[in-house]
Scaffold this motif. Structure first.
Motif, short mmCIF file in Angstrom:
data_model
loop_
_atom_site.label_atom_id
_atom_site.label_comp_id
_atom_site.label_asym_id
_atom_site.label_seq_id
_atom_site.Cartn_x
_atom_site.Cartn_y
_atom_site.Cartn_z
N ALA A 95 34.62 -83.27 -6.25
CA ALA A 95 33.45 -84.13 -6.40
C ALA A 95 32.27 -83.52 -5.67
O ALA A 95 32.45 -82.68 -4.79
CB ALA A 95 33.75 -85.52 -5.83
N PRO A 96 31.05 -83.92 -6.03
CA PRO A 96 29.89 -83.45 -5.27
C PRO A 96 29.89 -84.08 -3.89
O PRO A 96 30.39 -85.18 -3.71
CB PRO A 96 28.70 -83.91 -6.11
CG PRO A 96 29.21 -84.99 -6.98
CD PRO A 96 30.68 -84.77 -7.15
N ASP A 97 29.33 -83.36 -2.91
CA ASP A 97 29.29 -83.93 -1.56
C ASP A 97 28.19 -84.97 -1.47
O ASP A 97 27.47 -85.23 -2.44
CB ASP A 97 29.15 -82.84 -0.49
CG ASP A 97 27.88 -82.03 -0.63
OD1 ASP A 97 27.07 -82.33 -1.52
OD2 ASP A 97 27.71 -81.08 0.15
N ALA A 98 28.05 -85.56 -0.30
CA ALA A 98 27.13 -86.70 -0.13
C ALA A 98 25.68 -86.36 -0.45
O ALA A 98 24.96 -87.16 -1.05
CB ALA A 98 27.24 -87.22 1.30
N ASP A 99 25.21 -85.16 -0.06
CA ASP A 99 23.82 -84.82 -0.33
C ASP A 99 23.61 -84.10 -1.66
O ASP A 99 22.49 -83.78 -2.03
CB ASP A 99 23.23 -83.99 0.82
CG ASP A 99 23.98 -82.68 1.04
OD1 ASP A 99 24.94 -82.41 0.31
OD2 ASP A 99 23.60 -81.95 1.97
N GLY A 100 24.69 -83.84 -2.39
CA GLY A 100 24.57 -83.26 -3.73
C GLY A 100 24.34 -81.77 -3.76
O GLY A 100 24.04 -81.21 -4.81
N THR A 101 24.47 -81.07 -2.65
CA THR A 101 24.22 -79.64 -2.63
C THR A 101 25.49 -78.80 -2.78
O THR A 101 25.41 -77.61 -3.00
CB THR A 101 23.53 -79.22 -1.32
OG1 THR A 101 24.37 -79.59 -0.22
CG2 THR A 101 22.17 -79.88 -1.21
N GLY A 102 26.63 -79.40 -2.63
CA GLY A 102 27.88 -78.65 -2.71
C GLY A 102 28.99 -79.51 -3.30
O GLY A 102 28.73 -80.52 -3.93
N ALA A 103 30.22 -79.09 -3.07
CA ALA A 103 31.36 -79.82 -3.59
C ALA A 103 32.36 -80.10 -2.48
O ALA A 103 32.38 -79.42 -1.45
CB ALA A 103 32.03 -79.01 -4.69
N VAL A 104 33.18 -81.10 -2.72
CA VAL A 104 34.21 -81.51 -1.77
C VAL A 104 35.51 -81.68 -2.55
O VAL A 104 35.51 -82.23 -3.65
CB VAL A 104 33.84 -82.85 -1.09
CG1 VAL A 104 34.95 -83.35 -0.21
CG2 VAL A 104 32.56 -82.71 -0.31
N PHE A 105 36.60 -81.19 -1.98
CA PHE A 105 37.92 -81.43 -2.56
C PHE A 105 38.60 -82.50 -1.73
O PHE A 105 38.77 -82.34 -0.52
CB PHE A 105 38.76 -80.15 -2.57
CG PHE A 105 40.14 -80.36 -3.13
CD1 PHE A 105 40.33 -80.54 -4.48
CD2 PHE A 105 41.24 -80.40 -2.29
CE1 PHE A 105 41.59 -80.76 -5.01
CE2 PHE A 105 42.51 -80.61 -2.80
CZ PHE A 105 42.69 -80.79 -4.16
N LYS A 106 38.97 -83.61 -2.37
CA LYS A 106 39.61 -84.73 -1.68
C LYS A 106 41.03 -84.88 -2.20
O LYS A 106 41.23 -85.12 -3.39
CB LYS A 106 38.84 -86.01 -1.95
CG LYS A 106 37.40 -86.00 -1.49
CD LYS A 106 36.70 -87.27 -1.90
CE LYS A 106 35.23 -87.17 -1.60
NZ LYS A 106 34.49 -88.32 -2.12
N ALA A 107 41.99 -84.72 -1.32
CA ALA A 107 43.39 -84.91 -1.66
C ALA A 107 43.89 -86.18 -0.98
O ALA A 107 43.45 -86.51 0.12
CB ALA A 107 44.22 -83.71 -1.20
N PRO A 108 44.82 -86.88 -1.61
CA PRO A 108 45.35 -88.09 -0.98
C PRO A 108 46.02 -87.76 0.35
O PRO A 108 46.71 -86.75 0.48
CB PRO A 108 46.38 -88.60 -1.98
CG PRO A 108 46.09 -87.90 -3.26
CD PRO A 108 45.39 -86.64 -2.92
#
Length: 144
Positions: free
Chosen positions: A70-83
């Motif tokens: 998903a995009p990160d909070a400020d929209g400049t990069g990406a974040v991978f979130k695993a359960p």
């Protein structure tokens, strides 16, 4: 003896046909869901891309897990979130090569970050372009 062999052969064929049918149904369902997420995202909403990620080096190199890109909070990069794991911010400005996966209906984004990290993301065909946009990978059409 021959009758038992014939019964086993017929059972094997029936199990194979059932597995093939279930596999086809599952691929069709996954593709339909991916198309629906892509259509929803085309309205301007940010929709996370379900994927598998594998780090090729570093602490997480043996980690090959399911999660969402998903995009990160400020929209400049990406974040991978695993359960059940801490979210990982991905380095911006890298390059990716998209190739076919060994799994039907999937593609692999081989992402090379500017700092030398290599991460593979396995995503559905319909969502490969959106995942590349989250990683801020330039579209080749922009340079034409």
């Amino acid at each position: 003896m021959e009758m038992e062999l014939l019964v086993e052969l017929v059972a094997f064929v029936l199990i194979g046909l059932a597995a093939s049918g279930v596999g086809m149904l599952m691929r069709r369902t996954v593709a339909r869901r991916a198309r629906a997420r892509t259509e929803f995202a085309s309205g301007g909403d940010l929709v996370a891309v379900p994927c598998q990620a594998r780090w090729r080096q570093g602490v997480r190199r043996r980690f090959f897990g399911y999660g969402k890109l998903a995009p990160d909070a400020d929209g400049t990069g990406a974040v991978f979130k695993a359960p059940l794991r801490r979210a990982v911010a991905l380095p911006v400005g890298g390059r990716a090569v998209v190739r076919e996966s060994w799994r039907p209906g999937m593609r692999v984004l081989e992402y090379s970050a500017p700092d030398g990290q290599r991460i593979d993301f396995q995503v559905y065909d319909a969502e490969a372009d959106r995942a590349a946009r989250f990683l801020r990978i330039p579209d080749p059409a922009d340079f034409a």
